[in-house]
Design a protein around this motif. Structure first.
Motif, PDB file in Angstrom:
ATOM      1  N   GLN A  89      -6.402   1.905   1.484  1.00 49.80           N
ATOM      2  CA  GLN A  89      -5.941   0.629   0.920  1.00 49.80           C
ATOM      3  C   GLN A  89      -5.829  -0.480   1.958  1.00 49.80           C
ATOM      4  O   GLN A  89      -6.052  -1.645   1.641  1.00 49.80           O
ATOM      5  CB  GLN A  89      -4.606   0.816   0.212  1.00 49.80           C
ATOM      6  CG  GLN A  89      -4.749   1.568  -1.081  1.00 49.80           C
ATOM      7  CD  GLN A  89      -3.489   1.485  -1.911  1.00 49.80           C
ATOM      8  OE1 GLN A  89      -2.707   0.534  -1.818  1.00 49.80           O
ATOM      9  NE2 GLN A  89      -3.285   2.477  -2.739  1.00 49.80           N
ATOM     10  N   VAL A 147       1.149   3.998  -3.120  1.00 54.92           N
ATOM     11  CA  VAL A 147       0.799   5.416  -2.981  1.00 54.92           C
ATOM     12  C   VAL A 147       2.025   6.278  -3.284  1.00 54.92           C
ATOM     13  O   VAL A 147       1.924   7.282  -3.991  1.00 54.92           O
ATOM     14  CB  VAL A 147       0.224   5.717  -1.577  1.00 54.92           C
ATOM     15  CG1 VAL A 147       0.036   7.213  -1.375  1.00 54.92           C
ATOM     16  CG2 VAL A 147      -1.100   4.983  -1.379  1.00 54.92           C
ATOM     17  N   VAL A 192      -3.214   5.602   1.945  1.00 56.64           N
ATOM     18  CA  VAL A 192      -2.719   4.347   2.532  1.00 56.64           C
ATOM     19  C   VAL A 192      -3.808   3.744   3.408  1.00 56.64           C
ATOM     20  O   VAL A 192      -4.082   2.535   3.341  1.00 56.64           O
ATOM     21  CB  VAL A 192      -1.417   4.574   3.333  1.00 56.64           C
ATOM     22  CG1 VAL A 192      -1.042   3.327   4.135  1.00 56.64           C
ATOM     23  CG2 VAL A 192      -0.271   4.976   2.406  1.00 56.64           C
ATOM     24  N   ALA A 202       0.828  -1.209   0.000  1.00 58.08           N
ATOM     25  CA  ALA A 202       0.000   0.000   0.000  1.00 58.08           C
ATOM     26  C   ALA A 202       0.860   1.256   0.000  1.00 58.08           C
ATOM     27  O   ALA A 202       0.639   2.177  -0.796  1.00 58.08           O
ATOM     28  CB  ALA A 202      -0.936  -0.008   1.215  1.00 58.08           C
ATOM     29  N   VAL A 203       1.839   1.301   0.870  1.00 54.65           N
ATOM     30  CA  VAL A 203       2.686   2.499   0.978  1.00 54.65           C
ATOM     31  C   VAL A 203       3.490   2.709  -0.304  1.00 54.65           C
ATOM     32  O   VAL A 203       3.559   3.828  -0.832  1.00 54.65           O
ATOM     33  CB  VAL A 203       3.611   2.425   2.211  1.00 54.65           C
ATOM     34  CG1 VAL A 203       4.633   3.556   2.211  1.00 54.65           C
ATOM     35  CG2 VAL A 203       2.780   2.456   3.489  1.00 54.65           C
ATOM     36  N   ALA A 245      -2.347   4.723   9.518  1.00 52.36           N
ATOM     37  CA  ALA A 245      -1.637   4.735   8.238  1.00 52.36           C
ATOM     38  C   ALA A 245      -0.350   5.543   8.325  1.00 52.36           C
ATOM     39  O   ALA A 245       0.629   5.229   7.646  1.00 52.36           O
ATOM     40  CB  ALA A 245      -2.541   5.294   7.145  1.00 52.36           C
ATOM     41  N   ALA A 275       3.110   4.066   7.222  1.00 54.85           N
ATOM     42  CA  ALA A 275       3.997   4.746   6.278  1.00 54.85           C
ATOM     43  C   ALA A 275       5.388   4.912   6.883  1.00 54.85           C
ATOM     44  O   ALA A 275       6.395   4.707   6.198  1.00 54.85           O
ATOM     45  CB  ALA A 275       3.416   6.096   5.878  1.00 54.85           C
ATOM     46  N   CYS A 302      -1.411   9.690   3.741  1.00 55.57           N
ATOM     47  CA  CYS A 302      -1.882   8.794   4.805  1.00 55.57           C
ATOM     48  C   CYS A 302      -3.322   8.362   4.580  1.00 55.57           C
ATOM     49  O   CYS A 302      -3.680   7.212   4.837  1.00 55.57           O
ATOM     50  CB  CYS A 302      -1.722   9.464   6.166  1.00 55.57           C
ATOM     51  SG  CYS A 302       0.007   9.642   6.653  1.00 55.57           S
TER      52      CYS A 302
END
Length: 113
Positions: free
Chosen positions: A80, A32, A77, A28-29, A88, A92, A74
């Motif tokens: 997701q 993004v 993230v 996810a991170v 988030a 991250a 954030c």
């Protein structure tokens, strides 16, 4: 850095219960992050990461680069991974601090400028 090593560091920093959770957060991170940098920068980033992480990074040369700040980062993230933005931010931090160890200083400068 090897894939299992990368995930182990993310897992430790994020205090995740499993390697699978660390992998989900990492995907996810990185996804993004890659939407926020140019396709060329995304390809350069992918080249410095384990092969298993390449699919998380969107380096499609035809995609547009998004412009957004930390709060939106954030939020994306969080969307997701199904978490709150505060969580988030923690996610991250775990991934980005590991990423900072895994890539060259020059690449890191491109990502965060």
């Amino acid at each position: 850095m090897r894939y299992d090593e990368f995930l182990a560091k993310v897992r430790e920093r994020g205090e995740y219960g499993s390697q699978q959770e660390a992998a989900q957060v990492t995907a996810a991170v990185l996804g993004v992050l890659s939407s926020r940098i140019t396709p060329g920068e995304a390809a350069s980033l992918a080249a410095q990461l384990p092969k298993q992480l390449h699919e998380c990074i969107d380096s499609d040369p035809d995609r547009a680069t998004a412009t957004f700040g930390v709060e939106e980062f954030c939020r994306r993230v969080a969307d997701q991974v199904g978490a709150r933005p505060g969580t988030a931010q923690w996610d991250a931090s775990a991934v980005l601090s590991t990423l900072a160890e895994a890539v060259s200083g020059g690449e890191l400068n491109h990502l965060f400028t």
